[in-house]
Write an enzyme that holds these catalytic residues in place. Structure first.
Site, PDB file in Angstrom:
ATOM      1  N   SER A 187       3.754 -20.351 -18.054  1.00 48.88           N
ATOM      2  CA  SER A 187       4.803 -19.909 -18.951  1.00 48.88           C
ATOM      3  C   SER A 187       5.088 -20.984 -20.009  1.00 48.88           C
ATOM      4  O   SER A 187       4.148 -21.507 -20.591  1.00 48.88           O
ATOM      5  CB  SER A 187       6.031 -19.623 -18.098  1.00 48.88           C
ATOM      6  OG  SER A 187       6.871 -18.740 -18.702  1.00 48.88           O
ATOM      7  N   ASP A 441       2.124  -8.514 -17.514  1.00 45.39           N
ATOM      8  CA  ASP A 441       3.186  -9.469 -17.852  1.00 45.39           C
ATOM      9  C   ASP A 441       3.566  -9.285 -19.318  1.00 45.39           C
ATOM     10  O   ASP A 441       2.720  -9.435 -20.201  1.00 45.39           O
ATOM     11  CB  ASP A 441       2.639 -10.885 -17.623  1.00 45.39           C
ATOM     12  CG  ASP A 441       3.593 -11.971 -18.098  1.00 45.39           C
ATOM     13  OD1 ASP A 441       4.776 -11.667 -18.351  1.00 45.39           O
ATOM     14  OD2 ASP A 441       3.139 -13.135 -18.200  1.00 45.39           O
ATOM     15  N   HIS A 466       3.056 -12.401 -14.445  1.00 47.22           N
ATOM     16  CA  HIS A 466       3.347 -13.735 -14.962  1.00 47.22           C
ATOM     17  C   HIS A 466       2.778 -14.855 -14.078  1.00 47.22           C
ATOM     18  O   HIS A 466       3.163 -14.993 -12.936  1.00 47.22           O
ATOM     19  CB  HIS A 466       4.858 -13.874 -15.080  1.00 47.22           C
ATOM     20  CG  HIS A 466       5.307 -14.871 -16.104  1.00 47.22           C
ATOM     21  ND1 HIS A 466       4.779 -14.933 -17.371  1.00 47.22           N
ATOM     22  CD2 HIS A 466       6.255 -15.844 -16.059  1.00 47.22           C
ATOM     23  CE1 HIS A 466       5.375 -15.894 -18.048  1.00 47.22           C
ATOM     24  NE2 HIS A 466       6.278 -16.471 -17.278  1.00 47.22           N
TER      25      HIS A 466
END
Ligand SMILES: *[C@@H]1O[C@H](CO)[C@@H](O)[C@H](O)[C@H]1NC(C)=O
Ligand SMILES: *[C@@H]1O[C@H](CO)[C@@H](O)[C@H](O)[C@H]1NC(C)=O
Ligand SMILES: *[C@@H]1O[C@H](CO)[C@@H](O)[C@H](O)[C@H]1NC(C)=O
Ligand SMILES: *[C@@H]1O[C@H](CO)[C@@H](O)[C@H](O)[C@H]1NC(C)=O
Ligand SMILES: *[C@@H]1O[C@H](CO)[C@@H](O)[C@H](O)[C@H]1NC(C)=O
Ligand SMILES: *[C@@H]1O[C@H](CO)[C@@H](O)[C@H](O)[C@H]1NC(C)=O
Length: 502
Positions: A187, A441, A466
């Site tokens: 991320s 995601d 994710h």
């Protein structure tokens, strides 16, 4: 339709509103994963020496030589040398680039590094991001968060410089200057890992950037893209599920306006408080759908909340369940109950405190999203599962002005790290980066989805969510996920052998 300001996030994505939440349950209860590194958790981990906790005296400001820049703070890092082959063998060092939160929390969600360390005889290091967890300058959270005078030292360039400084010093201390360093991140941490490889090629030989939306800046990615993926996730489960959720927003607003309507909503959703606004109810629902899409993992997980395998499917099953007849509120309740109450331990819901974990990153992350991490996300197209809305920069800027009295610099990230025409730019510059993305995601919409060169590669899993690749492996992992990890390991292997070869 009113505009919904979404203050980003990464992991942490904020449906607007300045949550002034206090923790409702101990943090440790949400750290809970299947297998080994278990729930009772960070503490237990310490006891079993999954890692040692260390502190490093870090420089406050790497980029000026003013008196204030010489101030220091204690930066926490976690280290595990159980699998390390040692400096003499030039055994590799795997470094996790901490993101916006407590670093211990990320170790719980980065099992991949623990899983592969024995195979590589790697030293594991997890570095905490400045201003989060225990790595807070100015003597404490309160001081650090007090104003832009202190928060001003919170920026991605400072963070990368912290990581470089710490890694170089650690290698010196271990007399391991020749050990190759591979960096990992998921991320926002994945963005840091990719940027780190581009900016500090002398410190790392390669980066695994998982679910890093480095192309979600300026106008490179459509502001609708994030919502479009969420829409697609639910719609691909069932058209009815999509339609029910899509029609529910207007229904909730209409209900809220009726006499006795607010009470009906509170009762239907088992809300603790009286007089909850339709807005906060909608944000609470939005949060459930968005995060469920992000964490639509193939196995039971406890990333932000405990969830069953494939939670989007579960939500749609609840919505499609004929037992609820045509009662929209009952359907929605059943769906969000999966996200907010999978453990069955919640007595009633408080939409003003959607997620414990979000309250912990509060001001710092808002600061980052008000200064440089300006991700134009959260607008919704006409066909979106959410009410149609536009991204409005001025509205966000106004919010930031009110919150911090600052003007965002939406062009800074692309100026500093690039992103426009990434293929053309990185084809001949840069090497050894893996961009992983799972197409379920919503953040994948801002990720690098195409191979750029022989050594800057995109690994794309259409079933993935994710940074699913970074999670601990389990026996139930599907084949596609095993294949992704196998590919990643193979590539990292190649980087390391090339390094030794030279
Ligand atoms: C390296 O050793 C010095 C001296 O003991 C210590 O102050 C410093 O914190 C160490 N660096 C790291 C990254 O632990
Ligand atoms: C982004 O904006 C710039 C400047 O306004 C413009 O030249 C460019 O074509 C835009 N790119 C996209 C993908 O819309
Ligand atoms: C409920 O909230 C609305 C708006 O926040 C407010 O105007 C109203 O007075 C509140 N009603 C009660 C009974 O508290
Ligand atoms: C949470 O789940 C339990 C068990 O299914 C249920 O008894 C409880 O009412 C639920 N809580 C809420 C707020 O719906
Ligand atoms: C964007 O937000 C600003 C500031 O709140 C407002 O004045 C403007 O009308 C908004 N623009 C659109 C297109 O909604
Ligand atoms: C990129 O190349 C690798 C092989 O080096 C391949 O495994 C992968 O599927 C390619 N990615 C895409 C998106 O085509």
């Amino acid at each position: 339709m009113k505009t919904r300001i979404i203050l980003l996030f990464f992991f942490f994505y904020f449906a607007f509103s300045f949550a002034k939440t206090t923790p409702t349950f101990p943090f440790s209860t949400i750290i809970n994963r299947p297998n080994g590194l278990s729930a009772s958790s960070a503490k237990a981990a310490d006891n079993h020496k999954l890692y040692d906790t260390k502190y490093f005296t870090q420089i406050l400001d790497h980029f000026t030589f003013t008196p204030q820049s010489y101030h220091t703070f204690q930066q926490r890092y976690l280290i595990n040398d159980r699998y390390w082959g040692g400096a003499k063998n030039m055994a590799p060092i795997f470094v996790y680039m901490g993101n916006e939160g407590d670093i211990e929390w990320f170790t719980q969600n980065t099992g991949f590094m623990f899983d592969i360390a024995p195979h590589f005889n790697a030293l594991l290091v997890f570095i905490e991001h400045r201003f989060y967890g225990k790595s807070v300058p100015f003597g404490g959270e309160k001081e650090a968060k007090s104003s832009s005078k202190t928060l001003g030292y919170l920026s991605s360039t400072q963070v990368l410089a912290d990581y470089a400084t710490l890694i170089i010093d650690l290698k010196k201390n271990l007399t391991a200057t020749d050990s190759p360093v591979v960096v990992f991140g998921g991320s926002y941490g994945g963005m840091l890992a990719a940027w780190f490889r581009l900016k500090y090629p002398h410190v790392t030989i390669g980066a695994l950037a998982s679910s890093a939306p480095i192309l979600y800046f300026e106008n490179i990615t459509s502001p609708y893209a994030f919502s479009d993926v969420i829409t697609q996730d639910f719609r691909s489960e069932s058209e009815n599920c999509y339609k029910v959720i899509k029609s529910s927003w207007q229904f909730i607003e209409d209900t809220a306006k009726q006499a006795g309507g607010p009470e009906i909503l509170e009762k239907s959703f088992r809300i603790c408080k009286n007089n909850i606004s339709a807005d906060s109810l909608e944000n609470w629902l939005y949060t459930a759908y968005a995060y469920t899409a992000m964490t639509d993992y193939p196995t039971a997980a406890n990333f932000l909340n405990p969830l069953p395998p494939y939670p989007v499917k579960q939500m749609c099953k609840a919505i499609d369940d004929p037992r609820h007849g045509s009662d929209i509120l009952e359907k929605l309740y059943a769906a969000v109950n999966i996200f907010y109450n999978y453990t069955g331990e919640v007595n009633c819901f408080d939409p003003e405190k959607p997620l414990e974990v979000l309250s912990r990153i509060g001001v710092q992350w808002r600061w980052q999203t008000c200064t440089e991490i300006i991700i134009p996300v959260g607008a919704s197209s006409k066909d979106s599962i959410f009410p149609a809305s536009e991204w409005n920069y001025s509205e966000n800027a106004k919010f930031c002005k009110n919150a911090f009295n600052i003007e965002p610099r939406p062009n800074w990230i692309t100026t500093e790290f690039g992103a426009h025409n990434i293929k053309r730019v990185l084809k001949r510059f840069g090497s050894n980066i893996i961009f992983f993305n799972g197409l379920r995601d919503p953040w994948s919409s801002g990720g690098v989805l195409e191979n750029i060169s022989k050594s800057i590669v995109a690994i794309v899993a259409k079933e993935g969510a994710h940074h699913v690749d970074l999670r601990f492996s389990t026996k139930e992992d599907p084949k596609w996920l095993k294949d992704v990890r196998r590919k990643e390991v193979k590539i990292i292997h190649k980087w390391i052998s090339q390094y030794y070869h030279k």
